[in-house]
Design an enzyme around this catalytic site. Structure first.
Site, PDB file in Angstrom:
ATOM      1  N   HIS A  99       0.813  -1.152   0.105  1.00 48.28           N
ATOM      2  CA  HIS A  99       0.028   0.051  -0.027  1.00 48.28           C
ATOM      3  C   HIS A  99       0.945   1.083  -0.099  1.00 48.28           C
ATOM      4  CE1 HIS A  99      -3.432   2.615   1.269  1.00 48.28           C
ATOM      5  NE2 HIS A  99      -2.517   3.332   1.894  1.00 48.28           N
ATOM      6  N   GLU A 100       2.026   1.156   0.944  1.00 45.21           N
ATOM      7  CA  GLU A 100       2.756   2.180   0.767  1.00 45.21           C
ATOM      8  C   GLU A 100       3.780   2.636  -0.429  1.00 45.21           C
ATOM      9  OE1 GLU A 100       2.336   4.539   3.164  1.00 45.21           O
ATOM     10  OE2 GLU A 100       1.114   3.010   4.494  1.00 45.21           O
ATOM     11  N   HIS A 133       1.541   4.374  -3.197  1.00 50.67           N
ATOM     12  CA  HIS A 133       1.498   5.831  -3.334  1.00 50.67           C
ATOM     13  C   HIS A 133       2.530   6.383  -3.933  1.00 50.67           C
ATOM     14  CE1 HIS A 133      -1.821   6.286  -0.477  1.00 50.67           C
ATOM     15  NE2 HIS A 133      -1.237   5.692   0.621  1.00 50.67           N
ATOM     16  N   GLU A 193      -6.217   6.990  -1.228  1.00 50.71           N
ATOM     17  CA  GLU A 193      -6.250   5.712  -0.498  1.00 50.71           C
ATOM     18  C   GLU A 193      -7.220   4.602  -1.290  1.00 50.71           C
ATOM     19  OE1 GLU A 193      -4.817   5.340   2.151  1.00 50.71           O
ATOM     20  OE2 GLU A 193      -4.022   7.477   2.324  1.00 50.71           O
TER      21      GLU A 193
END
Length: 392
Positions: A165-166, A169, A256
């Site tokens: 997920h990071e 980004h 998100e």
């Protein structure tokens, strides 16, 4: 692996950057107008003609272009400042990977970055109980930060999903924009802390002056100055908060959702991230709901995988409370529930609503339940909210 943001997120990020640049242009224009006014008054007062005022007035297109360029450079400076401030505020410690990385974070992040075809970011840890993670990026350097609480809470598959997920980004190129917005959020948080201190000083001096007319005359001057400073700081704090709310609303939820989707594709298992989100959302060590919300403006809450600030071993005194000092002086509509001052009494209802409005904070994330639902639907599994990485 082909993962990345869609056109909707890119448009939202562009809109956010445009909003930040416009705000910077406005601030610089006010500063330039102030300088221009001072120079004009100086020319009139001395009876001399420097020519500078006339030159400024005659070259408005050049001045406007200079303001826009300066505003863009200010955004870059905000990104760099925000990058350093966020890492310092949580006391993040870089992981070298040479024996001080028992969870293999460096190798996990390297593998995910390679799969996503992005430059490998630095990895850092924070000695904090709160399980969370976030990514900061100043356009040149990126750092993925995780807490020790996160490492102790999640399984290996869930940890990989959170790290993905990071990394997502960075793939979506939203981390730099989010870092700039988080800087605006931190400025607002700092202003609210100063508003609170000014309010405490005003109340203290008024309490001292209450004991006699002579003392009241002595403290009247300082109280007036503090009140003027309070009004100025309070107004600027709410203006910055409004800017933060607009910028956050433009891109926060979309970024998100996009990172969740890209992370699920990177690890090949949407349920792992769904399980991690459910664990992180429900594993908050503080029982008081007001305690959970008290420092939502902290940059780590704005950037985190869940909207919760990281309380490091070196707490930030300015983030202890963002409750409005003004709202503390207003009567609460909860206190007037009986007799003719019931809940329908318009004055106290108005006071109560005003107090709540002054404590408003922008939402930095979509509801966790909605994120989990989307991940489960993407996996073709609608059995419920309690999922684990093994599918049970």
């Amino acid at each position: 692996m082909a993962v990345g943001s869609g056109p909707s997120l890119r448009l939202r990020l562009a809109g956010t950057l445009a909003a930040v640049v416009l705000v910077n242009v406005a601030l610089l224009a006010v500063l330039a107008w102030g300088i221009h006014t001072v120079l004009t008054i100086a020319d009139v007062g001395t009876g001399t003609e420097t020519g500078l005022v006339a030159d400024l007035s005659a070259s408005l297109p050049v001045v406007a272009g200079a303001l826009v360029l300066a505003a863009i450079l200010l955004v870059l400076a905000q990104a760099r400042y925000g990058y350093r401030r966020v890492l310092a505020s949580v006391d993040a410690t870089p992981v070298s990977g040479d024996g001080d990385d028992p969870d293999g974070l460096t190798e996990r992040v390297r593998r995910l970055a390679l799969a996503a075809d992005v430059p490998e970011p630095t990895v850092a840890t924070v000695d904090a109980e709160d399980p969370n993670s976030f990514t900061v990026d100043d356009g040149r350097h990126a750092t993925v930060v995780v807490t020790t609480g996160l490492l102790e809470t999640l399984s290996d598959d869930e940890l990989d999903a959170v790290l993905a997920h990071e990394i997502a980004h960075l793939v979506n190129r939203d981390a730099t924009v989010a870092t700039v917005v988080a800087t605006i959020s931190a400025i607002s948080d700092s202003l609210f802390a100063r508003e609170k201190r000014l309010g405490e000083w005003i109340r203290l001096l008024m309490a001292i002056g209450w004991h006699g007319s002579v003392i009241m005359l002595i403290v009247a001057g300082p109280v007036l100055l503090l009140c003027l400073a309070f009004v100025l700081v309070s107004g600027v704090a709410r203006l910055v908060l409004a800017v933060n709310g607009i910028c956050t609303g433009l891109h926060a939820q979309a970024r998100e959702y996009a990172a969740d989707s890209a992370a699920a594709e990177l690890v090949g298992d949407p349920t792992a991230l769904a399980a991690a989100l459910e664990t992180l959302d429900g594993d908050y060590p503080h029982e008081d709901a007001r305690e959970r919300d008290r420092d939502r403006l902290h940059a780590s809450a704005t950037l985190g995988i869940v909207p919760r600030s990281i309380r490091s071993v070196v707490p930030d005194a300015e983030s202890e409370s963002t409750k409005s000092s003004i709202s503390q002086w207003l009567p609460s509509d909860d206190l007037y529930g009986g007799g003719w001052m019931n809940e329908n009494f318009i004055v106290y209802r108005a006071f109560g609503r005003l107090g709540r409005a002054l404590e408003w904070r922008p939402a930095t994330h979509p509801p966790t339940e909605a994120r989990i639902r989307r991940l489960i639907e993407s996996a073709g599994d609608g059995r419920g909210s309690r999922v684990r990485s093994d599918g049970s």
